[in-house]
Design a protein around this motif. Structure first.
Motif, PDB file in Angstrom:
ATOM      1  N   LEU A 106       0.817  -1.211   0.000  1.00  0.00           N
ATOM      2  CA  LEU A 106       0.000   0.000   0.000  1.00  0.00           C
ATOM      3  C   LEU A 106       0.854   1.266   0.000  1.00  0.00           C
ATOM      4  O   LEU A 106       0.491   2.274  -0.580  1.00  0.00           O
ATOM      5  CB  LEU A 106      -0.920  -0.001   1.233  1.00  0.00           C
ATOM      6  N   TRP A 107       1.996   1.178   0.675  1.00  0.00           N
ATOM      7  CA  TRP A 107       2.845   2.380   0.769  1.00  0.00           C
ATOM      8  C   TRP A 107       4.254   1.962   1.129  1.00  0.00           C
ATOM      9  O   TRP A 107       4.463   0.969   1.831  1.00  0.00           O
ATOM     10  CB  TRP A 107       2.309   3.333   1.838  1.00  0.00           C
ATOM     11  N   TYR A 119       1.406  -2.898   4.018  1.00  0.00           N
ATOM     12  CA  TYR A 119       0.916  -3.880   3.050  1.00  0.00           C
ATOM     13  C   TYR A 119      -0.303  -4.599   3.607  1.00  0.00           C
ATOM     14  O   TYR A 119      -0.536  -4.628   4.812  1.00  0.00           O
ATOM     15  CB  TYR A 119       2.016  -4.897   2.715  1.00  0.00           C
ATOM     16  N   VAL A 158      -4.230  -4.840   7.501  1.00  0.00           N
ATOM     17  CA  VAL A 158      -3.142  -3.934   7.101  1.00  0.00           C
ATOM     18  C   VAL A 158      -2.000  -4.067   8.100  1.00  0.00           C
ATOM     19  O   VAL A 158      -2.227  -4.064   9.317  1.00  0.00           O
ATOM     20  CB  VAL A 158      -3.644  -2.471   7.075  1.00  0.00           C
ATOM     21  N   TYR A 180       1.918   0.070  -7.780  1.00  0.00           N
ATOM     22  CA  TYR A 180       0.760   0.754  -8.385  1.00  0.00           C
ATOM     23  C   TYR A 180       0.931   0.839  -9.910  1.00  0.00           C
ATOM     24  O   TYR A 180       1.054   1.926 -10.454  1.00  0.00           O
ATOM     25  CB  TYR A 180       0.610   2.160  -7.805  1.00  0.00           C
ATOM     26  N   PHE A 210      -7.123   0.601   5.115  1.00  0.00           N
ATOM     27  CA  PHE A 210      -6.413   0.452   3.831  1.00  0.00           C
ATOM     28  C   PHE A 210      -6.201   1.815   3.181  1.00  0.00           C
ATOM     29  O   PHE A 210      -5.127   2.093   2.653  1.00  0.00           O
ATOM     30  CB  PHE A 210      -7.221  -0.440   2.881  1.00  0.00           C
ATOM     31  N   ALA A 253      -2.657   3.653   2.589  1.00  0.00           N
ATOM     32  CA  ALA A 253      -2.274   4.023   1.220  1.00  0.00           C
ATOM     33  C   ALA A 253      -2.151   5.550   1.067  1.00  0.00           C
ATOM     34  O   ALA A 253      -2.049   6.053  -0.051  1.00  0.00           O
ATOM     35  CB  ALA A 253      -3.308   3.479   0.234  1.00  0.00           C
ATOM     36  N   LEU A 294      -8.952  -2.863  -1.690  1.00  0.00           N
ATOM     37  CA  LEU A 294      -7.641  -3.156  -2.288  1.00  0.00           C
ATOM     38  C   LEU A 294      -7.738  -3.097  -3.818  1.00  0.00           C
ATOM     39  O   LEU A 294      -6.869  -2.530  -4.486  1.00  0.00           O
ATOM     40  CB  LEU A 294      -7.177  -4.542  -1.823  1.00  0.00           C
ATOM     41  N   LEU A 324      -7.978   0.506  -4.929  1.00  0.00           N
ATOM     42  CA  LEU A 324      -6.679   1.191  -4.894  1.00  0.00           C
ATOM     43  C   LEU A 324      -5.772   0.741  -6.039  1.00  0.00           C
ATOM     44  O   LEU A 324      -4.967   1.522  -6.536  1.00  0.00           O
ATOM     45  CB  LEU A 324      -5.983   0.932  -3.549  1.00  0.00           C
ATOM     46  N   LYS A 325      -5.892  -0.517  -6.427  1.00  0.00           N
ATOM     47  CA  LYS A 325      -4.929  -1.067  -7.397  1.00  0.00           C
ATOM     48  C   LYS A 325      -5.500  -1.362  -8.782  1.00  0.00           C
ATOM     49  O   LYS A 325      -4.755  -1.670  -9.707  1.00  0.00           O
ATOM     50  CB  LYS A 325      -4.351  -2.387  -6.837  1.00  0.00           C
TER      51      LYS A 325
END
Ligand SMILES: Nc1ncnc2c1ncn2[C@@H]1O[C@H](COP(=O)(O)OP(=O)(O)OP(=O)(O)O)[C@@H](O)[C@H]1O
Length: 523
Positions: free
Chosen positions: A64-65, A81, A91, A130, A163, A167, A254, A257-258
């Motif tokens: 995530l970051w 993650y 998370v 990403y 999440f 992120a 998730l 975000l992706k």
């Protein structure tokens, strides 16, 4: 437990948080199924080979970051993650140290050396994490606290927000206060402030959002700018089921975000005495509308209210007489299968839309017509068989494949092809054949049964004829629509949403088609 992230000839090593015994039951196999490549590996010791062990692989998609640690040590990264724990995804954040490690073919995607400092490596890791989306987006979250069984706020706080925070998304959270609030918010919001509208709700809130955006004078800009998504938190969650392939809120966020941003068509629902309603999912009249809207009072029993409603409708043998006219794109199931094969991989048009995209082709004629059964002023339109329409059990038209959890109603739906699928049934088929067709909804097999007429259309008109003493329901995206003649037409590629791997959830349509062809040749 040790953890690793493998890059070009390097390994990021770290210590995973210790989980208690129950949580330790990691379901890595299912994580692997979702994403075929590995990025983070979880191992037991220094000599553990992260690439060799399936059980220990966690994909890049879960990251995530990533950022350098506060300590400023050049070979350290702090990484957040997602990680599957039992059946849930949680998370986690761990500090990883850069070290030399085993090489793999996958690893060449990030080219780093041990002397890269943590800023460069972190940027590379984020680019790999990403590939299809932008990290740290600005999100307007709309929560319907009354959605589903009233658990949407809890679902959002526990299974979604962690999440988004991990992120580094910029969050504005609003709880809807009344029916129609999401429409007002979308109509008045500052669109420059946001990238994404995330509805923690059922399908009612996304329906309201698109209608609010549609009312704006700058609607082309609004639909170009904003991506509209849903984490499943209501009783009907067709948007996430059809586009994100899941009904688990944490998996859905998730994917949001992706996943890949894709444009989908919307449908304009027109009537002669009220403004255009925009629909992203479906319109229905007959058995399904009665089973959905007509059982609202049984909300407390949850999802099964719909099944009970359908069963009682089919048992009653009630018909919903009407006149239907359509502008066909594919008339028969064979034409429709060919059409599907040709268009299933069509690319989404990413170009910005202008106001012309909102122009309706058939609405002026509809508004000006006194005799709605006369279609002589609509070139290329056809009326459906009178006998069929007089004995109609249900009419269901839609744009997305799954209309609810296990209901694969429109298995041949495509996101941005400029068509909608329409299904019509005849009550003369009888109870058993109708139930048989409806029982195969989960596999999408109903469209192959003789009792079901399934076509693709660009537009259609319905003139319902109520029997004395009856006022049947019409439903648009699961919401009640006044009983009156209505006309629906496609509006191409208006709504941006996120789809897992850039397409609708797999429905098995082509496999079923092949099977049906095989069966008919072996008979
Ligand atoms: N605070 C509120 N009070 C009452 N109704 C609300 C409120 N907020 C939103 N609504 C209405 O609730 C409706 C249903 O919302 P949603 O789709 O999120 O839930 P759901 O449980 O999936 O409903 P459905 O049965 O329609 O699938 C929306 O159309 C909206 O108008």
């Amino acid at each position: 437990m040790k953890a690793y992230i493998e890059t070009e000839g390097l390994v990021l090593k770290g210590q995973l948080p210790q989980l208690d015994d129950e949580e330790n039951d990691l379901d890595m196999a299912s994580t692997m199924c979702c994403v075929p490549f590995a990025a983070v590996a979880v191992g037991k010791g220094e000599n553990f080979d992260p690439i060799a062990s399936d059980r220990s692989l966690i994909p890049y998609k879960s990251i995530l970051w990533s950022e350098p640690t506060e300590s400023g040590v050049f070979d350290e990264l702090e990484v957040s993650y997602a990680r599957k724990v039992g059946h849930k995804t949680g998370v986690f954040t761990s500090v990883f140290t850069i070290a030399a490690g085993p090489k793999s073919s996958e690893s060449s995607l990030i080219s780093s050396t041990v002397t890269d400092d943590s800023i460069i490596l972190s940027e590379k890791l984020m680019a790999r994490a990403y590939p299809d989306s932008k990290p740290g987006v600005s999100v307007l979250v709309l929560i319907n606290p009354h959605g589903g069984k009233g658990l949407s706020l809890k679902i959002y706080n526990k299974e979604v927000e962690p999440f988004l925070r991990a992120a580094h998304c910029n969050l504005t959270v609003i709880k809807t206060k009344y029916s129609g609030h999401a429409t007002d918010i979308a109509e008045e919001m500052d669109i420059d402030k946001f990238d994404l509208i995330l509805c923690a709700s059922g399908d009612g809130i996304p329906h309201e959002v698109i209608n609010g955006l549609y009312k704006r004078s700058d609607r082309a800009k609004a639909f170009n700018k904003l991506v509209i998504t849903q984490v499943p938190a209501g009783s009907g969650n067709a948007l996430s089921r059809s586009c994100l392939g899941t009904l688990e809120p944490s998996d859905a966020v998730l994917e949001i975000l992706k996943g890949v941003t894709v444009r989908t068509d919307l449908m304009a629902v027109c009537s002669q005495d009220q403004p255009v309603i925009v629909s992203f999912l479906s319109q229905t009249y007959g058995i399904i509308a009665q089973a959905d809207i007509g059982t609202e009072w049984m909300r407390w029993i949850g999802e099964s209210r719909f099944d009970i409603g359908v069963l009682s409708q089919v048992l009653s043998g009630r018909s919903y007489p009407c006149t239907i006219a359509v502008k066909y794109i594919a008339r028969t199931i064979e034409e429709l299968s060919d059409y599907y094969r040709i268009h299933m991989n069509d690319a989404s048009n990413d170009a910005d839309l202008d106001d012309d995209a909102f122009e309706l082709k058939y609405n002026d004629v509809f508004q000006e017509t006194d005799d709605l059964c006369d279609i002589s002023n609509l070139p290329g339109w056809e009326k459906l068989d009178d006998e069929l329409c007089s004995n109609m059990g249900l009419l269901y038209s839609g744009k997305m494949p799954y209309v609810s959890k296990d209901t694969n109603f429109f298995p041949a739906a495509l996101p941005h092809d400029g068509s909608m699928d329409i299904v019509v049934t005849d009550v003369r088929a009888g109870f058993f054949k109708t139930v048989d067709a409806l029982l195969s909804l989960d596999k999408g097999l109903h469209v192959w049964t003789e009792e079901v007429t399934h076509s693709k259309v660009e537009a259609f008109r319905v003139i319902p004829r109520a029997k004395p003493g009856q006022l049947p329901f019409i439903s648009v995206d699961g919401e009640n629509f006044p009983f009156q003649p209505f006309q629906v037409e496609i509006m191409r590629g208006l709504m941006k949403t996120v789809m897992r791997d850039g397409s609708y959830t797999e429905t098995g349509f082509l496999d079923n088609h092949r099977r049906m062809q095989l069966d008919s040749t072996t008979l």
